[in-house]
Design a protein around this motif. Structure first.
Motif, PDB file in Angstrom:
ATOM      1  N   ALA A  18       0.844  -1.199   0.000  1.00 58.44           N
ATOM      2  CA  ALA A  18       0.000   0.000   0.000  1.00 58.44           C
ATOM      3  C   ALA A  18       0.877   1.245   0.000  1.00 58.44           C
ATOM      4  CB  ALA A  18      -0.929  -0.006   1.210  1.00 58.44           C
ATOM      5  N   ILE A  19       1.950   1.221   0.781  1.00 55.87           N
ATOM      6  CA  ILE A  19       2.865   2.373   0.829  1.00 55.87           C
ATOM      7  C   ILE A  19       3.557   2.529  -0.521  1.00 55.87           C
ATOM      8  CG2 ILE A  19       4.969   3.294   1.887  1.00 55.87           C
ATOM      9  CD1 ILE A  19       4.022   1.846   4.500  1.00 55.87           C
ATOM     10  N   MET A  20       4.000   1.403  -1.087  1.00 61.47           N
ATOM     11  CA  MET A  20       4.685   1.458  -2.378  1.00 61.47           C
ATOM     12  C   MET A  20       3.769   1.999  -3.478  1.00 61.47           C
ATOM     13  SD  MET A  20       6.990  -2.032  -2.182  1.00 61.47           S
ATOM     14  CE  MET A  20       7.119  -2.182  -3.934  1.00 61.47           C
ATOM     15  N   ALA A  21       2.481   1.622  -3.393  1.00 64.92           N
ATOM     16  CA  ALA A  21       1.527   2.076  -4.412  1.00 64.92           C
ATOM     17  C   ALA A  21       1.334   3.586  -4.353  1.00 64.92           C
ATOM     18  CB  ALA A  21       0.193   1.358  -4.235  1.00 64.92           C
ATOM     19  N   ALA A  22       1.486   4.167  -3.157  1.00 68.11           N
ATOM     20  CA  ALA A  22       1.294   5.611  -3.001  1.00 68.11           C
ATOM     21  C   ALA A  22       2.554   6.392  -3.371  1.00 68.11           C
ATOM     22  CB  ALA A  22       0.894   5.924  -1.558  1.00 68.11           C
ATOM     23  N   GLN A  23       3.689   5.693  -3.497  1.00 72.61           N
ATOM     24  CA  GLN A  23       4.941   6.384  -3.804  1.00 72.61           C
ATOM     25  C   GLN A  23       5.122   6.505  -5.324  1.00 72.61           C
ATOM     26  OE1 GLN A  23       8.004   4.101  -1.676  1.00 72.61           O
ATOM     27  NE2 GLN A  23       7.731   5.399   0.136  1.00 72.61           N
ATOM     28  N   MET A  24       6.061   7.349  -5.708  1.00 72.76           N
ATOM     29  CA  MET A  24       6.408   7.502  -7.122  1.00 72.76           C
ATOM     30  C   MET A  24       6.862   6.148  -7.676  1.00 72.76           C
ATOM     31  SD  MET A  24       9.348  10.054  -8.637  1.00 72.76           S
ATOM     32  CE  MET A  24       8.405  11.558  -8.615  1.00 72.76           C
ATOM     33  N   SER A  25       6.584   5.892  -8.936  1.00 76.26           N
ATOM     34  CA  SER A  25       6.926   4.582  -9.497  1.00 76.26           C
ATOM     35  C   SER A  25       8.440   4.438  -9.663  1.00 76.26           C
ATOM     36  CB  SER A  25       6.240   4.388 -10.842  1.00 76.26           C
ATOM     37  OG  SER A  25       6.889   5.173 -11.819  1.00 76.26           O
TER      38      SER A  25
END
Ligand code: ADP
Length: 199
Positions: free
Chosen positions: A153-160
């Protein structure tokens, strides 16, 4: 003064990397720590937050209730923008103060949101600690004792990963043993020292 902006996703190895730069004698300025300093008791930003969002944003001992504030602004864009208007200029001033105080040949500014926050403007060059998402997930979940789903979930909210890779000047892929990362950092350190001498 040469400033290298260092970034990477959660669990990519930013801390492992900056610890090694620190062992090489380089001063590390941490944007997350600067963000904490500006909301400590007695700081004007904390008083403004209490005025704006209510005294219930403070804990009994006068410190900021971060979880409560995060909840308050989570799905309220206007509130979040208001909060950022209070904190961002102070965080930037604190980062600038710490960078100016650095005495090492060059300085590293580490920020998980280096590109998103505009903090990259402090840096002449940027370095991405890059890792495979599966490795990020395993490492961060083990470190934080959380579920891989929470890390997702955190990774999804971060820049790709792709966008970070496009923006960064230098990229270190942290996909091996720590010693592998340290060796790559030492090579880069040599280049940064040369760059700093040339400035
Ligand atoms: P970040 O600061 O980017 O979130 P960390 O440096 O804290 O990432 O790394 C996340 C976790 O993975 C830490 O527990 C760290 O010790 C571990 N780790 C990072 N890189 C490696 C590596 N190359 N080999 C083994 N463990 C690693």
């Amino acid at each position: 003064m040469l400033v290298i902006g260092l970034t990477g996703g959660i669990g990519s190895g930013k801390t492992m990397a900056t610890d090694h730069f620190a062992r090489l004698g380089i001063t590390i300025v941490d944007a997350d720590l600067a963000a904490r300093v500006v909301v400590e008791p007695g700081q004007p930003a904390l008083a403004e937050i209490a005025d704006t969002f209510g005294a219930e944003m403070l804990l009994a001992d006068g410190r900021l209730d971060r979880a409560r504030l995060r909840q308050r602004v989570f799905s309220d864009t206007a509130a979040r923008q208001h909060l950022e208007a209070i904190t961002h200029p102070r965080i930037a001033a604190e980062i600038a103060r710490q960078l100016a105080a650095s005495k090492s040949p060059y300085t590293i500014l580490v920020s998980p949101l280096l590109f998103e926050s505009g903090q990259a403007r402090f840096a002449q060059r940027t370095l991405l600690i890059d890792a495979d998402p599966a490795q990020q997930r395993t490492r961060a979940a083990a470190r934080d004792n959380t579920s891989p789903e929470q890390i997702d979930a955190i990774m999804a909210a971060q820049m790709s990963r792709e966008e970070r890779r496009q923006r960064a000047d230098d990229i270190l892929l942290n996909d091996g043993e720590p010693g592998h990362l340290y060796a790559a950092i030492e090579t880069l350190h040599g280049r940064y020292l040369e760059l700093a001498r040339g400035q």
